[in-house]
Design an enzyme around this catalytic site. Structure first.
Site, mmCIF file in Angstrom:
data_model
loop_
_atom_site.group_PDB
_atom_site.id
_atom_site.type_symbol
_atom_site.label_atom_id
_atom_site.label_comp_id
_atom_site.label_asym_id
_atom_site.label_seq_id
_atom_site.Cartn_x
_atom_site.Cartn_y
_atom_site.Cartn_z
ATOM 1 N N CYS A 224 0.840 -1.202 0.000
ATOM 2 C CA CYS A 224 0.000 0.000 0.000
ATOM 3 C C CYS A 224 0.876 1.253 0.000
ATOM 4 O O CYS A 224 1.683 1.457 0.908
ATOM 5 C CB CYS A 224 -0.928 -0.004 1.214
ATOM 6 S SG CYS A 224 -1.811 1.554 1.420
ATOM 7 N N CYS B 255 0.500 3.469 3.093
ATOM 8 C CA CYS B 255 1.179 2.886 4.261
ATOM 9 C C CYS B 255 2.664 3.217 4.194
ATOM 10 O O CYS B 255 3.277 3.577 5.199
ATOM 11 C CB CYS B 255 1.003 1.374 4.307
ATOM 12 S SG CYS B 255 -0.583 0.832 4.983
ATOM 13 N N ASP C 75 -1.179 16.328 -2.185
ATOM 14 C CA ASP C 75 -1.520 15.395 -3.262
ATOM 15 C C ASP C 75 -0.533 15.552 -4.419
ATOM 16 O O ASP C 75 -0.130 16.659 -4.777
ATOM 17 C CB ASP C 75 -2.950 15.669 -3.750
ATOM 18 C CG ASP C 75 -3.521 14.506 -4.537
ATOM 19 O OD1 ASP C 75 -4.408 13.812 -4.020
ATOM 20 O OD2 ASP C 75 -3.061 14.287 -5.687
ATOM 21 N N HIS D 126 -3.571 1.078 8.348
ATOM 22 C CA HIS D 126 -4.226 0.777 7.075
ATOM 23 C C HIS D 126 -5.704 0.428 7.263
ATOM 24 O O HIS D 126 -6.039 -0.540 7.943
ATOM 25 C CB HIS D 126 -3.515 -0.384 6.376
ATOM 26 C CG HIS D 126 -4.108 -0.697 5.037
ATOM 27 N ND1 HIS D 126 -3.759 -0.005 3.900
ATOM 28 C CD2 HIS D 126 -5.055 -1.587 4.666
ATOM 29 C CE1 HIS D 126 -4.458 -0.470 2.877
ATOM 30 N NE2 HIS D 126 -5.251 -1.436 3.317
ATOM 31 N N ASN E 87 -13.675 9.897 -0.899
ATOM 32 C CA ASN E 87 -14.189 8.976 -1.915
ATOM 33 C C ASN E 87 -14.188 7.576 -1.307
ATOM 34 O O ASN E 87 -13.144 7.092 -0.869
ATOM 35 C CB ASN E 87 -13.301 9.021 -3.160
ATOM 36 C CG ASN E 87 -13.363 10.368 -3.860
ATOM 37 O OD1 ASN E 87 -14.411 11.012 -3.897
ATOM 38 N ND2 ASN E 87 -12.243 10.817 -4.409
ATOM 39 N N GLY F 128 -15.179 6.983 -6.958
ATOM 40 C CA GLY F 128 -13.914 7.475 -7.517
ATOM 41 C C GLY F 128 -12.694 7.159 -6.686
ATOM 42 O O GLY F 128 -11.619 7.687 -6.941
ATOM 43 N N HIS G 100 -6.509 3.109 0.728
ATOM 44 C CA HIS G 100 -6.101 3.397 2.112
ATOM 45 C C HIS G 100 -6.869 4.679 2.419
ATOM 46 O O HIS G 100 -6.633 5.714 1.771
ATOM 47 C CB HIS G 100 -4.581 3.594 2.195
ATOM 48 C CG HIS G 100 -4.066 3.968 3.548
ATOM 49 N ND1 HIS G 100 -3.018 3.295 4.159
ATOM 50 C CD2 HIS G 100 -4.417 4.964 4.409
ATOM 51 C CE1 HIS G 100 -2.766 3.857 5.340
ATOM 52 N NE2 HIS G 100 -3.608 4.873 5.505
ATOM 53 N N HIS H 236 -8.503 8.042 3.020
ATOM 54 C CA HIS H 236 -7.907 9.375 3.068
ATOM 55 C C HIS H 236 -8.981 10.437 2.897
ATOM 56 O O HIS H 236 -10.006 10.199 2.259
ATOM 57 C CB HIS H 236 -6.833 9.530 1.982
ATOM 58 C CG HIS H 236 -7.301 9.147 0.614
ATOM 59 N ND1 HIS H 236 -7.332 7.837 0.181
ATOM 60 C CD2 HIS H 236 -7.795 9.895 -0.399
ATOM 61 C CE1 HIS H 236 -7.797 7.799 -1.058
ATOM 62 N NE2 HIS H 236 -8.096 9.033 -1.424
ATOM 63 N N HIS I 184 -9.543 14.182 1.379
ATOM 64 C CA HIS I 184 -8.998 15.261 0.548
ATOM 65 C C HIS I 184 -9.401 16.597 1.172
ATOM 66 O O HIS I 184 -10.567 16.786 1.524
ATOM 67 C CB HIS I 184 -9.611 15.242 -0.856
ATOM 68 C CG HIS I 184 -9.299 14.041 -1.679
ATOM 69 N ND1 HIS I 184 -8.344 14.047 -2.680
ATOM 70 C CD2 HIS I 184 -9.819 12.795 -1.688
ATOM 71 C CE1 HIS I 184 -8.299 12.856 -3.254
ATOM 72 N NE2 HIS I 184 -9.191 12.072 -2.677
#
Ligand code: AMP
Ligand code: ZN
Length: 113
Positions: A6, A9, A32, A48, A86, A92, A97, A99, A101
């Site tokens: 990952c 990770c 990003d 994770h 997402n 999308g 893992h 997250h 945004h």
């Protein structure tokens, strides 16, 4: 738990060099790679979890949301910001893992695509 293959990770646990915008014992934030706004930062748990669906720890969920506000301050997103999680393919999600945004620095459209 950390998943071997990952990418997030690896970032969270220092196997891939990365400048963290914010870090605690459980959470990191980093910019990003392919920003969709002048400010585009990802906030992730170090542990994770594939998707939001897999996190049931309300303390961790709360800490993630507080981290969003900290990152917004650090990034000086004073005119506002958008947060997006997402969850699964149809929404999308590409990196499995979990997250959050954080996007800012330009007007946001509604509805999102
Ligand atoms: P999502 O579509 O919600 O799964 O978002 C995954 C995000 O991770 C995308 O915005 C990618 O640009 C971003 N991303 C993928 N790999 C990396 C990386 N190595 N470092 C920073 N961001 C990344
Ligand atoms: Zn992971």
């Amino acid at each position: 738990m950390i998943k071997e293959d990952c990418i997030f990770c690896k970032i969270a646990n220092g196997q891939i060099p990365c400048n963290f915008v914010y870090e605690t014992d459980e959470i990191v934030a980093f910019d990003d790679l392919n920003p969709q706004a002048p400010i585009h930062t990802l906030i992730i748990p170090k542990m994770h979890f594939e998707t939001l669906e897999d996190i049931n720890d309300i303390k961790l969920l709360g800490k993630l949301m507080l981290a969003v506000k900290e990152v917004a301050k650090i990034k000086n997103a004073k005119n506002g910001y958008r947060t997006i999680i997402n969850t699964k393919k149809e929404a999308g999600q590409e990196v499995f893992h979990m997250h959050i945004h954080l996007l800012a620095g330009r007007p946001m459209l509604w509805p999102p695509g």
